[in-house]
Each structure stands twice: as C-alpha cells, then as structure tokens.
Design a protein around this motif. Structure first.
Motif, PDB file in Angstrom:
ATOM      1  N   GLN A 297       0.750  -1.117  -0.069  1.00 51.09           N
ATOM      2  CA  GLN A 297       0.128  -0.197   0.058  1.00 51.09           C
ATOM      3  C   GLN A 297       0.753   1.300  -0.059  1.00 51.09           C
ATOM      4  O   GLN A 297       0.023   2.415  -0.032  1.00 51.09           O
ATOM      5  N   GLY A 298       2.055   1.116  -0.013  1.00 55.29           N
ATOM      6  CA  GLY A 298       2.984   2.158   0.032  1.00 55.29           C
ATOM      7  C   GLY A 298       3.138   3.105  -1.320  1.00 55.29           C
ATOM      8  O   GLY A 298       2.530   2.584  -2.296  1.00 55.29           O
ATOM      9  N   ILE A 299       4.357   4.086  -1.523  1.00 57.76           N
ATOM     10  CA  ILE A 299       4.624   4.536  -2.676  1.00 57.76           C
ATOM     11  C   ILE A 299       6.001   3.784  -3.283  1.00 57.76           C
ATOM     12  O   ILE A 299       6.670   3.416  -2.511  1.00 57.76           O
ATOM     13  N   THR A 300       6.012   4.052  -4.381  1.00 62.11           N
ATOM     14  CA  THR A 300       7.408   3.619  -5.254  1.00 62.11           C
ATOM     15  C   THR A 300       7.896   4.898  -6.093  1.00 62.11           C
ATOM     16  O   THR A 300       7.037   5.399  -6.524  1.00 62.11           O
ATOM     17  N   PHE A 301       9.074   5.058  -6.225  1.00 62.75           N
ATOM     18  CA  PHE A 301       9.844   5.937  -7.024  1.00 62.75           C
ATOM     19  C   PHE A 301      10.904   5.701  -7.506  1.00 62.75           C
ATOM     20  O   PHE A 301      11.555   4.873  -6.941  1.00 62.75           O
ATOM     21  N   SER A 302      11.308   6.111  -8.923  1.00 69.55           N
ATOM     22  CA  SER A 302      12.587   5.900  -9.394  1.00 69.55           C
ATOM     23  C   SER A 302      13.123   6.789 -10.371  1.00 69.55           C
ATOM     24  O   SER A 302      12.263   8.116 -10.304  1.00 69.55           O
ATOM     25  N   ALA A 303      14.174   6.735 -11.001  1.00 68.66           N
ATOM     26  CA  ALA A 303      14.691   7.798 -11.925  1.00 68.66           C
ATOM     27  C   ALA A 303      14.101   7.930 -13.222  1.00 68.66           C
ATOM     28  O   ALA A 303      13.371   6.994 -13.506  1.00 68.66           O
ATOM     29  N   GLY A 304      14.651   8.991 -14.069  1.00 71.01           N
ATOM     30  CA  GLY A 304      13.942   9.190 -15.099  1.00 71.01           C
ATOM     31  C   GLY A 304      14.159   8.390 -16.400  1.00 71.01           C
ATOM     32  O   GLY A 304      13.268   8.384 -17.399  1.00 71.01           O
ATOM     33  N   ASN A 305      15.057   7.315 -16.042  1.00 75.57           N
ATOM     34  CA  ASN A 305      15.226   6.289 -17.344  1.00 75.57           C
ATOM     35  C   ASN A 305      13.682   5.293 -17.122  1.00 75.57           C
ATOM     36  O   ASN A 305      13.590   4.521 -18.222  1.00 75.57           O
ATOM     37  N   GLN A 306      12.972   5.526 -16.217  1.00 75.59           N
ATOM     38  CA  GLN A 306      11.782   4.550 -16.236  1.00 75.59           C
ATOM     39  C   GLN A 306      10.884   5.192 -16.958  1.00 75.59           C
ATOM     40  O   GLN A 306       9.565   4.613 -17.211  1.00 75.59           O
ATOM     41  N   TYR A 307      11.046   6.455 -17.783  1.00 75.32           N
ATOM     42  CA  TYR A 307      10.122   6.957 -18.753  1.00 75.32           C
ATOM     43  C   TYR A 307      10.186   6.436 -19.793  1.00 75.32           C
ATOM     44  O   TYR A 307      10.806   6.794 -20.597  1.00 75.32           O
ATOM     45  N   ASP A 308       9.511   5.017 -19.897  1.00 75.29           N
ATOM     46  CA  ASP A 308       9.778   4.286 -21.190  1.00 75.29           C
ATOM     47  C   ASP A 308       8.403   3.508 -21.085  1.00 75.29           C
ATOM     48  O   ASP A 308       7.917   2.931 -20.027  1.00 75.29           O
ATOM     49  N   GLU A 309       8.048   3.129 -22.322  1.00 75.64           N
ATOM     50  CA  GLU A 309       6.952   2.400 -22.475  1.00 75.64           C
ATOM     51  C   GLU A 309       6.915   0.838 -21.653  1.00 75.64           C
ATOM     52  O   GLU A 309       6.083   0.292 -21.392  1.00 75.64           O
ATOM     53  N   LYS A 310       8.266   0.390 -21.725  1.00 79.17           N
ATOM     54  CA  LYS A 310       8.420  -0.806 -20.946  1.00 79.17           C
ATOM     55  C   LYS A 310       7.824  -0.936 -19.808  1.00 79.17           C
ATOM     56  O   LYS A 310       7.489  -1.775 -18.935  1.00 79.17           O
ATOM     57  N   LEU A 311       7.935   0.389 -18.887  1.00 80.17           N
ATOM     58  CA  LEU A 311       7.401   0.316 -17.590  1.00 80.17           C
ATOM     59  C   LEU A 311       5.887  -0.091 -17.493  1.00 80.17           C
ATOM     60  O   LEU A 311       5.514  -0.526 -16.693  1.00 80.17           O
ATOM     61  N   VAL A 312       5.072   0.287 -18.421  1.00 77.74           N
ATOM     62  CA  VAL A 312       3.875  -0.106 -18.352  1.00 77.74           C
ATOM     63  C   VAL A 312       3.347  -1.186 -18.975  1.00 77.74           C
ATOM     64  O   VAL A 312       2.045  -1.419 -19.420  1.00 77.74           O
ATOM     65  N   SER A 313       4.292  -2.072 -19.587  1.00 74.62           N
ATOM     66  CA  SER A 313       4.017  -3.256 -20.364  1.00 74.62           C
ATOM     67  C   SER A 313       2.997  -4.352 -19.506  1.00 74.62           C
ATOM     68  O   SER A 313       2.534  -5.226 -20.217  1.00 74.62           O
ATOM     69  N   ARG A 314       2.859  -4.311 -18.310  1.00 77.12           N
ATOM     70  CA  ARG A 314       2.159  -4.999 -17.564  1.00 77.12           C
ATOM     71  C   ARG A 314       0.970  -4.623 -17.219  1.00 77.12           C
ATOM     72  O   ARG A 314       0.119  -5.300 -16.114  1.00 77.12           O
ATOM     73  N   GLY A 315       0.594  -3.473 -17.919  1.00 76.00           N
ATOM     74  CA  GLY A 315      -0.785  -2.850 -17.787  1.00 76.00           C
ATOM     75  C   GLY A 315      -0.976  -2.097 -16.342  1.00 76.00           C
ATOM     76  O   GLY A 315       0.015  -1.391 -16.092  1.00 76.00           O
ATOM     77  N   SER A 316      -1.989  -2.336 -15.478  1.00 75.89           N
ATOM     78  CA  SER A 316      -2.339  -1.418 -14.397  1.00 75.89           C
ATOM     79  C   SER A 316      -1.287  -1.517 -13.284  1.00 75.89           C
ATOM     80  O   SER A 316      -1.434  -0.730 -12.334  1.00 75.89           O
ATOM     81  N   SER A 317      -0.532  -2.490 -13.237  1.00 77.00           N
ATOM     82  CA  SER A 317       0.426  -2.905 -12.024  1.00 77.00           C
ATOM     83  C   SER A 317       1.269  -1.541 -11.601  1.00 77.00           C
ATOM     84  O   SER A 317       1.665  -1.579 -10.627  1.00 77.00           O
ATOM     85  N   ALA A 318       1.573  -0.936 -12.763  1.00 73.40           N
ATOM     86  CA  ALA A 318       2.531   0.221 -12.640  1.00 73.40           C
ATOM     87  C   ALA A 318       1.861   1.558 -12.178  1.00 73.40           C
ATOM     88  O   ALA A 318       2.444   2.455 -11.925  1.00 73.40           O
ATOM     89  N   ASP A 319       0.369   1.664 -12.052  1.00 75.73           N
ATOM     90  CA  ASP A 319      -0.137   2.904 -11.572  1.00 75.73           C
ATOM     91  C   ASP A 319       0.178   3.188 -10.218  1.00 75.73           C
ATOM     92  O   ASP A 319       0.592   2.286  -9.238  1.00 75.73           O
ATOM     93  N   GLY A 320       0.404   4.540 -10.272  1.00 74.73           N
ATOM     94  CA  GLY A 320       1.120   5.105  -8.862  1.00 74.73           C
ATOM     95  C   GLY A 320       2.335   5.406  -8.931  1.00 74.73           C
ATOM     96  O   GLY A 320       2.942   5.824  -8.042  1.00 74.73           O
TER      97      GLY A 320
END
Length: 473
Positions: A297-320
C-alpha cells in the motif's frame, strides 16, 4: 574470454545511475527567434526556443574540419554514437539513443549540415562487453562521440593506444554518463549532467512534500553485483537523508533470473512504506507487479530512465509509480514546442522502426549542443573546426535546455546538475504530471520545481573522474 551472462546483466543496471540526473540556450540566445519552423527540410530557422545551429555556412564561410582529427575524412563531420543495442543479454539496449542521434543528423543535414559540412553517424555498438572494439572505431573513424552512451562507460579508458578515450584525444557530447570515471572525466560534456559528488535535492523534496508519512520508512531496492550500482544507491540515500527521509533495511535483487516475488516479499517484511528502485524499466515493472499481488500500500519511485513504455508493459500494476524527471514529458508536447518539434523530427528523420523514450531527449539535446559548439567554434576560428576549439566554445555557454526540451543546465561548469525537476506518475497505464502543477505556485514558469540552493555535496567512496592533466580540454 567470454564473460558470464550474470556479469552482462549486472552492467545493465548501471544505466539507471545516468538517468536520475538533472540540462536553455546560451545566454546569447535570449533574443533568438521563437518562430516554429517546419522540420521538413529547407530553411529551418529554429528548433523550439533556439536558433537552429545547422545551415549552409557560418557567417558566409563553408566549414572545414581539422584534418588530423577528422576520422574517416574531411568531406564530412564524422560523429560516433555509443550504444549497446545488439548485445545478447538485452537486445535493443540504448537503441533509442542511436535512433535519436541518427534523426538529429538527418534533420541537420536537411539544412546543409554544420556550416555546409554534412554529418555522418558512425555506429559505436559496444554490445556491453566490446567497448574496446567500439572505441578503436571511435579513435580511428570519428571527430567526436555525440549523443550516445555505454552501460559500462568506464571501459572507454582502455589504457591502449588507438582505443583509449584520452590517448586518442577524443571528445564526447554524451547523452548520459554512468560511471564516475566517465561522468567527471575531462573531454566529456553532458547536456544533463550526472556527477557523482553533487546531487539535486528537488526531486526527493517534492516526493516528501506529497508523502511525508510514507517516506519515514524508505527502502532502497537495487541490483547486486557491481560497486557502481551500490555507489548510485548510496548517493541517492545520502540525498534522502539530507532531505529528512527515514529508512528501513536496503534490499538487493539478483540481476540474473531475478525473482521479484521474493524481492516484493522483503519489502513487505521490512515494513517499508516507500520504495526507491534503482534499475531498468523491465525490472521496475516486474517488482511493481509483484508488489500489487502482495497488497503493498506504500509508494514507489525511481529515476528518469523509467520514462519508457516498457514500464507500463504489464498494464495497471505500474499505476502510482513515481518518476523523477528533468525533461519535458511527451504528453505535454502541445505546451512545449521543442518537444513537439522533437517528436516531429523523430517521425520524419528517424529510422523507420526507431524507438522514442526519455533517453532520446538527452541524445537529441547532446546533438544540438555539439552542433551549437561546432558552429560557435567555426565562427571564432574563421571556419575550421577542431576538438579543442569546440570544447572551448562549450565553455562559453552558461545556459542550455536544448531549445526547451529539458531543465536548464550550465555546460560551461562540468558536473553541476540543475536544481529543478518534476514528478511524473503512472495512471491508467499512461504517464501524467504529478508535481508541480503546470502554472501552479511551485512551477518555475517552465513546468519544473526548483530549489535555489538545491545542490548538495555527497560524500562517499564513489571514485574520481578519469582526468588526463596533459589535455587542454
């Protein structure tokens, strides 16, 4: 001897160190035309908010290149693009940097090149483990390295004549830098610097302002195997400590056959309410999917290299998921003309199946910065471009944002990041601005949140830049 696959995969996480960093035109460009010209060739007058550095001549003079630095010849300006795109472990790694530089060169050539001298792109594919071979090509065939980056960029210093970055007097306008060796070396310029010993506080300040309770129990999740990855984690953690984050135990994950189910369970077990992830988009996406399964239920964060379509390839699990950014996101192209023009250039002048991601912006900005420095060099020298002259021209540029592609940096001050950043998050499988609100109180007028004294010195065993004291640049 062939390196184990595990060693190959370990090197991939180094790219993350290059992309969480913080890069306007020269102060001389304040009066530049802001007219938006079409990118479809012939008389392009501007790119975003800056004058185009490309054209048929410089002050009426056709540009030439110093013969003993020209690489393959004086007929063109040969530039090498570092990348690892045909490696076996992660095919396509950093391909977006090569694609963006190809697009830049084609776009610039449509205007006449740099002062009438066409650009020719040389592929410096290091394949993760063959950087020495790529550097042999760079030293023999190119005038400069422009727009690219190696995941293991410390390997450019081979110590051998004919392949060592310093021994062949090479210069680099890098899309990014990973290692301290390269990021703080002389002869290297970055439009968005990522120094090892100076870090911006604004990204983590912004996260803390939004989630003050969650950051009291932060874990850093990072790949194990190489000191450089650990160093990046320690640098990030030092900034978090300065800002006032609280910590629980750090967590490592294996870079070969990662089991992110185990990693996610460790996040739950240590009681973390905030996760700082250091790695590549595929790994972050996998961790987020497992955290969702386990009810985190917490938050997650990372650096700008994550701005990539690969991050959202698994659908809604990356939301937030939160990404700290120093570039203008593509979703706001209508607000920032430079980004719209960049996308148009990529569409018209890039490779047919070229990739566009956050690192593409850094590569394109590096190309623009190189062309601007080369043009200024030619104007001062009477038409001839040399490596020393180009580097000296860069030292006269105190403000750079790639025509409105990213935060403002100072190319003349090597290794000083911007004090500005923004936060982007994933929502509904897409990227959207989180902070600051565009046009809001914390917006500096260009969509970023800035802290006036927001650079701190980070202490630790991070190594030093590979500096050749005999080089004038």
């Amino acid at each position: 001897m062939k390196r184990p696959l595990a060693a190959l995969l370990v090197s991939l996480s180094l790219v993350a160190a290059a992309c969480g960093a913080n890069g306007g035109d020269s102060a001389d460009d304040e009066e530049s035309s802001t007219t938006q010209a079409s990118a479809s060739g012939g008389g392009v007058a501007a790119f975003g908010t800056m004058d185009s550095p490309c054209g048929e001549d410089v002050d009426g003079t056709k540009v030439t290149v110093k013969a003993d630095e020209a690489g393959r010849g004086t007929d063109k300006l040969y530039v090498g693009v570092a990348n690892d795109r045909t490696n076996e472990a992660r095919p396509g790694l950093l391909a977006e940097m090569y694609d963006a530089t190809v697009a830049f060169a084609n776009w610039c050539n449509s205007q006449g090149g740099i002062g009438g001298l066409p650009l020719e792109v040389i592929d410096l594919d290091g394949q993760l483990t063959k950087v020495e071979k790529a550097m042999t090509t760079a030293c023999s065939d190119t005038f400069a390295m422009v727009g690219g980056g190696f995941a293991q960029d410390n390997l450019v210093f081979t110590g051998k004549d004919g392949s060592d970055f310093h021994k062949c007097k090479m210069i680099a306008f890098a899309g990014f830098a990973v290692s301290t060796d390269f990021s703080e070396a002389n002869g290297v310029v970055q439009p968005i610097p990522n120094p090892a010993h100076k870090k911006a506080t604004s990204p983590l300040e912004s996260i803390k302002a939004l989630y003050p309770t969650e950051v009291e129990k932060t874990t850093f999740v990072y790949g194990e195997g190489l000191p450089s990855i650990r160093m990046n984690k320690e640098q990030s953690k030092a900034v978090a400590q300065h800002v006032g984050y609280g910590f629980v135990d750090d967590i490592t994950y294996a870079l070969l056959n990662q089991d992110f189910s185990v990693t996610a369970q460790k996040v739950i077990d240590v009681g973390a309410t905030a996760v700082s992830f250091i790695g590549e988009p595929e790994g972050y996406s996998s961790l987020l999917a497992e955290l969702e399964t386990k009810g985190y239920q917490g938050i997650t964060f990372s650096a700008g290299n994550q701005y990539d379509e690969k991050l959202v390839s698994r659908g809604s699990s990356a939301d937030g998921a939160i990404i700290t950014m120093t570039i203008h996101p593509f979703e706001e192209a209508d607000e920032f003309p430079g980004v719209r023009e960049f996308l148009d250039v990529m569409d018209e002048y890039g490779p047919g199946e070229g990739k566009v991601a956050g690192l593409s912006i850094q590569s394109f900005s590096a190309g623009l910065l190189f062309a601007r420095a080369a043009k200024d060099c030619a104007a001062k020298s009477g038409g001839q471009i040399s490596r020393q002259c180009v580097m000296e021209a860069t030292q006269q540029m105190t403000e750079w944002d790639g025509g409105g592609l990213h935060v403002v940096t100072d190319p003349s001050a090597t290794g000083v990041p911007s004090t500005c950043s923004m936060l982007v998050r994933v929502k509904g499988g897409a990227f959207e601005r989180l902070s600051p609100e565009l046009g809001g109180e914390d917006d500096n007028g260009d969509g970023f949140y800035c802290i006036e004294d927001g650079i701190i010195e980070v202490e630790g065993d991070f190594g030093q830049g590979n500096v050749d004291p005999t080089r004038p640049y």
